[in-house]
Design an enzyme around this catalytic site. Sequence first.
Site, PDB file in Angstrom:
ATOM      1  N   SER A   1    -140.607  13.330 114.699  1.00 49.31           N
ATOM      2  CA  SER A   1    -141.392  12.170 115.139  1.00 49.31           C
ATOM      3  C   SER A   1    -141.884  11.374 113.944  1.00 49.31           C
ATOM      4  O   SER A   1    -142.494  11.936 113.017  1.00 49.31           O
ATOM      5  CB  SER A   1    -142.596  12.609 115.976  1.00 49.31           C
ATOM      6  OG  SER A   1    -143.400  11.497 116.316  1.00 49.31           O
TER       7      SER A   1
ATOM      8  N   GLY B   1    -148.363  11.129 122.787  1.00 52.12           N
ATOM      9  CA  GLY B   1    -148.032  11.478 121.420  1.00 52.12           C
ATOM     10  C   GLY B   1    -148.914  10.790 120.408  1.00 52.12           C
ATOM     11  O   GLY B   1    -149.286  11.368 119.385  1.00 52.12           O
TER      12      GLY B   1
ATOM     13  N   GLN C   1    -144.294   9.518 114.195  1.00 57.76           N
ATOM     14  CA  GLN C   1    -145.748   9.450 114.377  1.00 57.76           C
ATOM     15  C   GLN C   1    -146.491  10.355 113.408  1.00 57.76           C
ATOM     16  O   GLN C   1    -147.656  10.095 113.095  1.00 57.76           O
ATOM     17  CB  GLN C   1    -146.114   9.791 115.819  1.00 57.76           C
ATOM     18  CG  GLN C   1    -145.681   8.738 116.820  1.00 57.76           C
ATOM     19  CD  GLN C   1    -145.934   9.150 118.260  1.00 57.76           C
ATOM     20  OE1 GLN C   1    -146.261  10.307 118.550  1.00 57.76           O
ATOM     21  NE2 GLN C   1    -145.767   8.211 119.176  1.00 57.76           N
TER      22      GLN C   1
ATOM     23  N   HIS D   1    -139.837  14.735 123.438  1.00 57.62           N
ATOM     24  CA  HIS D   1    -140.754  13.691 123.920  1.00 57.62           C
ATOM     25  C   HIS D   1    -141.549  14.208 125.124  1.00 57.62           C
ATOM     26  O   HIS D   1    -141.770  15.412 125.249  1.00 57.62           O
ATOM     27  CB  HIS D   1    -139.958  12.425 124.244  1.00 57.62           C
ATOM     28  CG  HIS D   1    -139.667  11.594 123.022  1.00 57.62           C
ATOM     29  ND1 HIS D   1    -139.373  10.242 123.065  1.00 57.62           N
ATOM     30  CD2 HIS D   1    -139.631  11.922 121.707  1.00 57.62           C
ATOM     31  CE1 HIS D   1    -139.173   9.784 121.853  1.00 57.62           C
ATOM     32  NE2 HIS D   1    -139.320  10.781 121.012  1.00 57.62           N
TER      33      HIS D   1
ATOM     34  N   LYS E   1    -148.751   5.830 132.445  1.00 57.20           N
ATOM     35  CA  LYS E   1    -148.857   6.139 131.017  1.00 57.20           C
ATOM     36  C   LYS E   1    -148.825   4.871 130.187  1.00 57.20           C
ATOM     37  O   LYS E   1    -149.569   4.744 129.204  1.00 57.20           O
ATOM     38  CB  LYS E   1    -147.711   7.072 130.622  1.00 57.20           C
ATOM     39  CG  LYS E   1    -147.691   7.452 129.157  1.00 57.20           C
ATOM     40  CD  LYS E   1    -146.553   8.413 128.870  1.00 57.20           C
ATOM     41  CE  LYS E   1    -146.430   8.708 127.392  1.00 57.20           C
ATOM     42  NZ  LYS E   1    -147.582   9.440 126.839  1.00 57.20           N
TER      43      LYS E   1
ATOM     44  N   GLU F   1    -136.771   4.982 122.287  1.00 58.34           N
ATOM     45  CA  GLU F   1    -137.494   4.758 123.540  1.00 58.34           C
ATOM     46  C   GLU F   1    -136.630   4.015 124.561  1.00 58.34           C
ATOM     47  O   GLU F   1    -136.952   3.988 125.753  1.00 58.34           O
ATOM     48  CB  GLU F   1    -138.773   3.960 123.269  1.00 58.34           C
ATOM     49  CG  GLU F   1    -139.890   4.770 122.651  1.00 58.34           C
ATOM     50  CD  GLU F   1    -140.445   5.826 123.591  1.00 58.34           C
ATOM     51  OE1 GLU F   1    -140.834   5.477 124.722  1.00 58.34           O
ATOM     52  OE2 GLU F   1    -140.481   6.998 123.211  1.00 58.34           O
TER      53      GLU F   1
ATOM     54  N   LYS G   1    -148.059  -0.491 123.901  1.00 56.75           N
ATOM     55  CA  LYS G   1    -148.816   0.748 123.710  1.00 56.75           C
ATOM     56  C   LYS G   1    -148.863   1.122 122.239  1.00 56.75           C
ATOM     57  O   LYS G   1    -149.915   1.513 121.714  1.00 56.75           O
ATOM     58  CB  LYS G   1    -148.179   1.883 124.509  1.00 56.75           C
ATOM     59  CG  LYS G   1    -148.882   3.241 124.321  1.00 56.75           C
ATOM     60  CD  LYS G   1    -147.985   4.398 124.690  1.00 56.75           C
ATOM     61  CE  LYS G   1    -146.898   4.590 123.639  1.00 56.75           C
ATOM     62  NZ  LYS G   1    -146.074   5.792 123.865  1.00 56.75           N
ATOM     63  N   SER G   2    -147.723   1.028 121.556  1.00 56.37           N
ATOM     64  CA  SER G   2    -147.666   1.414 120.148  1.00 56.37           C
ATOM     65  C   SER G   2    -148.621   0.575 119.306  1.00 56.37           C
ATOM     66  O   SER G   2    -149.349   1.100 118.452  1.00 56.37           O
ATOM     67  CB  SER G   2    -146.240   1.259 119.616  1.00 56.37           C
ATOM     68  OG  SER G   2    -145.356   2.116 120.296  1.00 56.37           O
TER      69      SER G   2
ATOM     70  N   ARG H   1    -140.582   6.847 131.230  1.00 59.10           N
ATOM     71  CA  ARG H   1    -139.273   6.281 130.923  1.00 59.10           C
ATOM     72  C   ARG H   1    -138.209   6.767 131.911  1.00 59.10           C
ATOM     73  O   ARG H   1    -137.289   6.019 132.260  1.00 59.10           O
ATOM     74  CB  ARG H   1    -138.850   6.636 129.491  1.00 59.10           C
ATOM     75  CG  ARG H   1    -139.800   6.171 128.406  1.00 59.10           C
ATOM     76  CD  ARG H   1    -139.886   4.656 128.320  1.00 59.10           C
ATOM     77  NE  ARG H   1    -140.768   4.241 127.241  1.00 59.10           N
ATOM     78  CZ  ARG H   1    -141.364   3.084 127.163  1.00 59.10           C
ATOM     79  NH1 ARG H   1    -141.179   2.183 128.110  1.00 59.10           N
ATOM     80  NH2 ARG H   1    -142.159   2.776 126.154  1.00 59.10           N
TER      81      ARG H   1
END
Length: 447
Positions: A188, A116, A190, A363, A433, A336, A40-41, A408
Amino acid sequence: MSPGLLDWLSRRTGPVGAVPWTAPTASAPITRAVRTPGSKSATNRALVLAALADGPSLIGGALDSRDTSLMLDGLRTLGVETDVERHPRYDTLDRLRITPPPAFTGGGDVDCGLAGTVMRFVPPVAGLAAGTTRFHGDRAAESRPLEPLLRALGSLGVRIDPTLGLPFSLTSDGTLHGGQVEIDSSASSQFVSGLLMIGARCESGLTIRHVGAPVPSRPHLSMTLTMLQDRGVDAAETQPDVWRVEPGAVGAMDEWIEPDLTNLATFMAAVGITGGHAVFAWPDASTQPGEQILAALQAFGITAAYRHGASGAESTVAVSADRIVGADIDLHDVSELTCTAAALAAVATGPSRIRGVAHIRGHETDRLAALEEGLSGLGCAVAQTDDGLTIEPRRLRGGLFRTHADHRLAHAAALVGLVTHGVVLDDVACTSKTMPDFVALWEGMLS
């Protein structure tokens, strides 16, 4: 737009209705490996960078999930064209063709869901679109940290209204002059990644300076920098907590997305929990924190032996375990993995402590509180610390495990269910997700 992509994008991208599921118990050690979908990342970074590029890009192996569908929808709102093409060598696989617009367009609505990457990567791109773009998401997303990024964008000249969190509107004249921006990314990584990716499109480039507690999940910053550099962007961490991106083109690039190693770690943990043995495909080189993932599994007594593929053969990791042992482990850089690690700790032969993950309270849900609640409800002794959890294994029992719409947490409950009869997830649909086929993969591993 091709029928293939229409089918993909027509899948539900809103919150999926709760689907209860009784986690299956393993009747024998697991010996079957699985292949997990693309990262996903990496997928969502590749999509954003393709949208910013100087020409069309082809992306193969992209994860097909709610998060990536939301990302595609968000980019399409800004004028990006998407299509599906058949892979020239592998007839059964599709590749996404991403075509950037001549100029990004404002005026639309972006649904961030609970993703996110969407709420933190798309707003910087929207800063390059003339007009107003409106952002909203799931109710739970409204409590996820976002303010530092929006303040940073405000310092670059965009207007945020009315609040510095979801929902909000972002208005820009379509030009970001760049320069230097300070941001607290302790909640984060991100935040920094989102700014890094648009840095080359700023007229004077962008210098990002982090001020605050240490940035979590730093390997994801390395992933972002590597993907930028692969596209010809001059981007680097020039000194600790300072990043510089020079202005210039983002080169179009065709690439294949590697499997999601965090998801794969959950299946590896399943082999270890049941005392099994299996050999998993593993990338030769990865932008994901592969070594840290294997080290985390090994801390709990799982042997994870990497073998480089020779003469064109794929590389592998052989996984096995006689028993799961307690561990004292810092997961700050690979947070994660916290839910998987907590599940391992719950079935270990001794106590464990998980450290360095205070930031995961922000998260998809407060993961520390949710793990304390869920694992305690199954009989484990769990307590929160300032930056993690202490876990004392006890005799486990079946019961309801609330996932809080967090994929998760669902993985953690499924792991405990392998050795505990009657673990019931209140909602397994939240796994869509990042892994829509989670149930089929999980049950297939046990067959």
